[in-house]
Design an enzyme around this catalytic site. Structure first.
Site, short mmCIF file in Angstrom:
data_model
loop_
_atom_site.label_atom_id
_atom_site.label_comp_id
_atom_site.label_asym_id
_atom_site.label_seq_id
_atom_site.Cartn_x
_atom_site.Cartn_y
_atom_site.Cartn_z
N SER A 181 0.83 -1.20 0.00
CA SER A 181 0.00 0.00 0.00
C SER A 181 0.87 1.26 0.00
O SER A 181 1.71 1.43 -0.88
CB SER A 181 -0.95 -0.05 1.20
OG SER A 181 -2.02 0.84 1.04
N ASP A 225 -8.56 -5.12 -6.40
CA ASP A 225 -8.11 -4.14 -5.42
C ASP A 225 -8.18 -2.74 -6.03
O ASP A 225 -7.41 -2.41 -6.94
CB ASP A 225 -6.68 -4.48 -4.99
CG ASP A 225 -6.13 -3.52 -3.95
OD1 ASP A 225 -6.87 -2.61 -3.51
OD2 ASP A 225 -4.95 -3.67 -3.59
N HIS A 269 -7.63 -5.66 -0.54
CA HIS A 269 -6.40 -4.88 -0.40
C HIS A 269 -5.50 -5.39 0.72
O HIS A 269 -4.36 -4.94 0.86
CB HIS A 269 -6.74 -3.41 -0.16
CG HIS A 269 -5.55 -2.51 -0.11
ND1 HIS A 269 -4.64 -2.40 -1.14
CD2 HIS A 269 -5.10 -1.68 0.87
CE1 HIS A 269 -3.69 -1.55 -0.81
NE2 HIS A 269 -3.95 -1.10 0.39
#
Length: 410
Positions: free
Chosen positions: A262, A319, A382
């Protein structure tokens, strides 16, 4: 025009975390630790040992291929088992960065690393890695905010937070298995309120250095380069530590692997660019990242390619975070392709500095094709744990998920 195509202000670079934590673990609803489905100490050790004992001879002889010297040609589809093990191994370094972070906003140590460098990996249930953490890294928010913010609760006012660490392989047996001494930098994802605010700064800005029109997302660059009176920038910390490592080990086979999830994926890209533009004698620099957002424009991508940075981008098709921020100028999906929009819209996008480019070689996976994950929600797509499970089960584009694959860490 589809509004969802732009996605420039909503930039949730980590998915909801505390839904899987007890109330006593964190009173701040941080999204960053969604990946942590913590397991027993024994299960974690078995998982690590399984990753490090497979096809060791093949890795040692061909380590440069597995670090991407040929852009992982012939290794991704079908997914080579040694490469799978390496991806999962680096993923566990990122898991440790999440696990070691103090998410408890009521604690005076909120935003710091809960463990000492010497105990970091073992306290995160990753033993016998052969690596020793040598440097803690912090990220600082550079946004100018009203003075009252600094008088607010810690989850609002914390400007500098522990973001990850540098670890150097120092075990002779592990060095022999890897075929070289490896240096790993691992970054966690978004965890604090001010980090979230930085994530929302989606317009591009000059990255500096060699120039050439290379631009990156403003918030990511701010977190990497900002500092304050008590804390140097992540950039300074990374440069100092890599300089020290090169001075000690520069005469032997050496690799630098930067990994993150991320927001941590974006910082990994920036760190790789920074190292390759700052050190003429840098070892091969490889980035292996999970669920990362877009970072820079096409000129930035060209700069990364020219300086030899090898990037493996692991993407879950389901995602949403991998599709933001901004527009991509060369994506095959016409709904997010700036060149496929009316000319007046494209000009507005370009003027607003929102034209991005994906980087590196892609390993594309899909939650919908995994029997364990197909019914999970959008947020779970995610999670780092989801990514590791997808990597563990992926076979090829013709066989997306092997039926015998079990869960990696749960």
């Amino acid at each position: 025009m589809r509004v969802s195509a732009i996605a420039v202000t909503f930039n949730p670079f980590t998915s909801p975390a505390t839904l899987k934590l007890t109330q006593t673990q964190s009173s701040f609803p941080s999204p960053a630790i969604a990946s942590l489905k913590l397991t027993t100490h024994e299960n974690q050790e078995l998982s690590w040992n399984h990753l490090t004992h497979s096809n060791s001879d093949k890795l040692a002889k061909n380590w440069m291929e597995y670090q991407g010297i040929n852009n992982w040609e012939g290794l991704l589809d079908p997914l080579d088992d040694v490469l799978r093990s390496e991806i999962l191994r680096y993923g566990q370094f990122v898991e440790a960065a999440y696990h070691a972070f103090d998410f408890d906003a009521s604690s005076p140590t909120f935003g710091s690393c809960k463990f000492t460098k010497n105990s970091l990996l073992t306290r995160c249930y990753i033993r016998q890695t052969g690596y020793k953490p040598t440097k803690n890294l912090r990220a600082t928010c550079g946004i100018q905010l009203p003075g009252w913010v600094d008088r607010g609760p810690s989850w609002v006012s914390t400007r500098s937070s522990w973001i990850g660490y540098v670890a150097v392989c120092q075990d002779k047996d592990e060095i022999a298995r890897l075929g070289r001494r490896d240096v790993t930098i691992a970054f966690r994802g978004t965890a604090t309120c001010l980090e979230w605010l930085e994530n929302l700064r989606a317009t591009l800005t000059d990255v500096g250095g060699r120039g050439g029109g290379a631009m990156v997302e403003s918030g990511f660059l701010s977190l990497y380069t900002s500092r304050n009176a008590t804390c140097p920038s992540s950039q300074q910390m990374v440069r100092e530590e890599i300089g020290r490592v090169l001075e000690i080990y520069g005469d032997e086979p050496l690799s630098l692997t930067i990994t993150g999830h991320s927001l941590g994926a974006a910082l990994a890209i920036l760190a790789a660019y920074d190292i390759n533009t700052s050190f003429n004698n840098a070892p091969p620099v490889t980035v292996i990242y999970f669920g990362g957002p877009r970072v820079g424009n096409q000129s930035f991508r060209c700069q990364l390619e020219q300086n030899g940075t090898k990037i493996l981008r692991i993407v879950n098709s389901d995602d949403l975070i991998t599709k933001v921020p901004g527009f991509v100028i060369d994506n095959k999906d016409p709904t997010i392709n700036a060149s496929g929009l009316p000319s007046w819209v494209q000009r507005r996008v370009e003027d607003a500095q929102l034209v991005y480019a994906d980087v590196g070689q892609e390993l594309r996976l899909s939650s919908r094709q995994c029997p364990h994950l197909s019914k999970e929600g959008v947020a779970s797509c995610h999670e780092l744990d989801t990514y590791l499970e997808l990597v563990n089960g992926f076979v090829s584009s013709n066989c997306p998920f092997r039926a015998t694959a079990g869960r990696v860490l749960s």
